[in-house]
Enzyme design. Structure first.
Site, PDB file in Angstrom:
ATOM      1  CG  HIS A  62      -1.885  -1.180   1.421  1.00  0.00           C
ATOM      2  ND1 HIS A  62      -2.026  -1.739   2.577  1.00  0.00           N
ATOM      3  CD2 HIS A  62      -2.532  -1.959   0.335  1.00  0.00           C
ATOM      4  CE1 HIS A  62      -2.611  -2.789   2.221  1.00  0.00           C
ATOM      5  NE2 HIS A  62      -3.085  -3.039   1.307  1.00  0.00           N
ATOM      6  CE  LYS A  72       1.401   3.218   5.121  1.00  0.00           C
ATOM      7  NZ  LYS A  72       1.025   2.180   4.529  1.00  0.00           N
ATOM      8  CE1 TYR A 132      -0.461   1.976   8.878  1.00  0.00           C
ATOM      9  CE2 TYR A 132      -0.354  -0.038  10.081  1.00  0.00           C
ATOM     10  CZ  TYR A 132      -1.038   0.940   9.325  1.00  0.00           C
ATOM     11  OH  TYR A 132      -2.283   0.439   8.793  1.00  0.00           O
ATOM     12  CG  ASP A 170      -4.091  -5.640  -0.157  1.00  0.00           C
ATOM     13  OD1 ASP A 170      -4.182  -4.620  -0.636  1.00  0.00           O
ATOM     14  OD2 ASP A 170      -3.786  -5.955   1.093  1.00  0.00           O
TER      15      ASP A 170
END
Length: 187
Positions: A62, A72, A132, A170
């Site tokens: 992603h 991130k 995250y 995904d």
């Protein structure tokens, strides 16, 4: 805190100093001044957490596009993951290349994935929790991805990686060669 670089400019593995005794341990998981010295001027605006119950769960790859691109800072709170960052910066000598770090709740290490990179992971233990921090808010309009097993990228996923665990989104992400130019080396 130790900051370990890779053969791709940008991502960093952050290894904290653990102070322990018979009671347990203490560790700084984030220190802004040290982080900025290693990664540059970064501001985190949101923190996310996921639980993956099954070993071999794959999440990603992603990223978010500009103007909502995200860096991130990924940490495994419980369990273990193979964490992956893929360079999507056109003009970069490492475009389409990737780095991995095994993040565990025991080592307490983290992976910094800058904007311009796709991110994903595979769980190595059951009931793995990943947290995250991100540098921009989630934006559905800018939410993009690339296929986790794209042969042009050729990530070496662990043997436990289970394609059956992929989300519907995904399963149908585009290939690297079909992505528009979202990022360039200059920014």
């Amino acid at each position: 805190m130790e900051f370990k670089s890779f053969n791709l400019a940008g991502p960093l593995e952050i290894i904290p100093t653990k102070l322990g005794d018979k009671r347990g341990y203490f560790v700084e998981t984030f220190r802004e001044d040290s982080f900025r010295k290693a990664a540059g001027s970064v501001n985190f605006v949101q923190e996310n957490q996921s639980l993956s119950a099954k070993v071999g769960t794959i999440r990603g790859l992603h990223f978010q596009t500009n103007p909502m691109a995200q860096g991130k800072l990924v940490r495994c709170v419980s369990g273990a993951i193979l964490d992956v960052a893929v360079d999507l910066r056109h003009g970069s000598p490492t475009y389409g290349k990737w780095v991995t770090a095994e993040l565990t709740s025991e080592k307490l290490n983290q992976l910094w994935v800058p904007a311009g990179f796709a991110h994903g992971f595979c769980t190595l233990l059951p009931d793995t929790v990943v947290s995250y921090k991100v540098t921009n808010y989630y934006s559905p309009e800018n939410d993009k991805g690339v296929l986790w097993n794209d042969p042009a990228i050729a990530i070496t996923w662990p043997d436990v990686a289970d394609a059956e665990t992929l989300s519907g989104k995904d399963r149908v992400q585009p290939l690297l060669n079909d992505l528009p130019v979202y990022f360039t080396l200059e920014g």
